[in-house]
Write an enzyme that holds these catalytic residues in place. Structure first.
Site, mmCIF file in Angstrom:
data_model
loop_
_atom_site.group_PDB
_atom_site.id
_atom_site.type_symbol
_atom_site.label_atom_id
_atom_site.label_comp_id
_atom_site.label_asym_id
_atom_site.label_seq_id
_atom_site.Cartn_x
_atom_site.Cartn_y
_atom_site.Cartn_z
ATOM 1 N N LYS A 147 1.018 -1.342 -0.074
ATOM 2 C CA LYS A 147 0.039 -0.116 0.036
ATOM 3 C C LYS A 147 0.781 1.178 -0.007
ATOM 4 C CE LYS A 147 -3.814 1.794 2.709
ATOM 5 N NZ LYS A 147 -4.758 1.814 3.776
ATOM 6 N N SER A 156 -9.786 1.626 2.926
ATOM 7 C CA SER A 156 -8.822 2.327 2.135
ATOM 8 C C SER A 156 -7.806 1.578 1.301
ATOM 9 C CB SER A 156 -8.267 3.559 2.747
ATOM 10 O OG SER A 156 -7.365 3.043 3.765
ATOM 11 N N SER A 181 -9.694 -0.603 7.068
ATOM 12 C CA SER A 181 -9.312 -0.497 5.617
ATOM 13 C C SER A 181 -8.713 -1.843 5.170
ATOM 14 C CB SER A 181 -8.413 0.695 5.745
ATOM 15 O OG SER A 181 -9.052 1.910 5.613
#
Ligand code: GLN
Length: 434
Positions: free
Chosen positions: A39, A114, A138
């Protein structure tokens, strides 16, 4: 250790990646040669790290996050940095400055967020494994929406050194993959004590494949199956828990009364921490160019207005307000008190059951652009934020579909019992899925 390279030029129709590494070094070890996506809020030496934001334009970290050092030492190939809601603030990946990611199960739908880029990259088969971060859901939300497995580890089990902070007291880095087994293997690599994170603890996760769940006690909180939860999602998850019962678990109902305050407490605490963490982004070295002839406060306002998206600006303002003199006691202190009640409720429940089961998300994946007002977006985090407030481990494992879209079964456990959470998910995956 880097003795080979793999080439990586994916057909990224989903906009899962912000940066791809076309030639990625790899080595020997537990994850030798396995392509792993990271990420884009996790620092990678020599590879741009954006947090899905313009404010970090031009930033290339001079160091690796602890989890990235561990990935490299295990021989994994870091093949790219995945798309995300800006600074992790969102539930759909639509707040990214690099455009939304699409859900590989249905490209008209959001992948969740997210960590939506990490989930989409895994679900589309572009990588075997990915790292996400979970502040209020997330990892678990995009895992549920994309039909993969994602684990939010116990707070303190993974070093946050090199993670660009959103809300320090809530967030953890964690593994995402297609199977529980692979999530467990990745978790075993990244869970190590690190003196550079003062909250890090010497309790490394141990990969121990066993799926015997006979006698395990599972609590189903009424709040996870009630108002606001799509009844078809609730039914799908109830059936999945029924399968765990068939495999020998004992299931009972329970209640988390403090759930009523969980979402409000979460949004006060996360915005407060964010307003402080994001104060450092001044645009002096990175980010959009500012007019330096202006007075410093005007120049900073301009940079921060241009560099941060709407949702991030909203949260900086909310958090600054909640912490300001005269309001601190009314909001921040109350939110902390509510957090303590949640921790106490979890402790009480875990004195009589080993796991808590419920849906990961109250619905299946939304359509792109469907959720426009912030409040309805925040409401969809209701089932994931309690685990962050309490610091307990929580996994999402696919357990069926509604309208052809994946539903996630969420299992939460006592602090430092990530292994048990993972094993129960593995039992469901192996023998429970009809
Ligand atoms: N949707 C939640 C938020 O916007 C959770 C995000 C996260 O876990 N990073 O804060």
């Amino acid at each position: 250790m880097a003795n080979r390279t793999i080439t990586f030029e994916p057909d990224d129709r989903w906009n899962a990646f912000i940066t791809c590494c076309s030639r990625a070094p790899c080595g020997d070890g537990a994850l030798a040669g396995i392509p792993v996506a990271v990420k884009d809020n996790i620092s990678t030496r020599g590879i741009p790290t954006t947090c899905g934001s313009r404010i970090l334009d031009g930033y290339v970290p001079p160091f690796d996050a602890h989890v990235v050092e561990l990935l490299k030492a295990s021989g994994a190939a870091i093949v790219g940095k995945t798309n995300m809601d800006e600074f992790g603030m969102g539930t759909t990946t639509e707040t990214s400055a690099f455009g939304p990611t699409k859900n590989p199960c249905d490209p008209d739908r959001v992948p969740g967020g997210s960590s939506g880029g990490s989930a989409a990259a895994v679900a589309a088969g572009l990588v075997r494994m990915a790292l996400g971060t979970d502040t209020g859901g997330s990892i678990r939300c995009p895992a549920a929406f994309c039909g993969i497995v994602g684990l939010k580890p116990t707070y303190a089990r993974i070093s946050r050194y090199g993670l660009i902070a959103y809300a320090n007291s809530l967030e953890q880095i964690g593994p995402m993959a297609r199977t529980v087994e692979e999530v467990s293997r990745l978790m075993a690599v990244i869970s190590r004590y690190d003196p550079r994170d003062s909250t890090s603890i010497r309790r490394p996760y141990i990969h121990q494949p066993t799926t015997d769940i006979a006698g395990l006690r599972i609590g189903m909180p009424v709040e996870y199956f009630g108002e606001g939860v799509d009844p078809r999602v609730a039914d799908t998850v109830r059936k999945a828990v029924g399968r765990l019962e068939d495999l020998g678990a004992e299931v009972e109902e329970c209640s988390i009364p403090s759930m009523a305050y969980a979402l409000a407490a979460y949004y006060v605490i996360c915005t407060s921490e964010a307003s402080s963490n994001l104060a450092r982004f001044d645009g002096v070295r990175y980010g959009p160019a500012a007019d330096t002839r202006k007075a410093w406060h005007d120049a900073f306002s301009e940079i921060r207005w241009k560099g941060f998206g709407r949702e991030v600006r909203r949260r900086i303002m909310l958090g600054t307000f909640a912490l300001s003199a005269g309001y601190y006691g009314k909001y921040y202190a109350k939110a902390q008190a509510a957090r303590h009640n949640i921790i106490r409720d979890f402790e009480r429940i875990f004195s009589s059951v080993d796991l808590i089961a419920g849906p990961t998300m109250p619905t299946v994946a939304f359509r792109l652009g469907e959720k426009t007002d912030p409040l309805s977006m925040y409401l969809s985090d209701i089932l994931t934020v309690p685990a962050n407030l309490a610091g307990v481990p929580a996994i999402s494992v696919p357990c069926g579909t509604v309208d052809g879209l994946p539903v996630g079964l969420q299992l939460m456990g006592r602090r430092f019992e990530d292994e048990l959470v993972v094993n129960a998910a593995a039992a469901y995956e192996e023998r429970g899925a009809a």
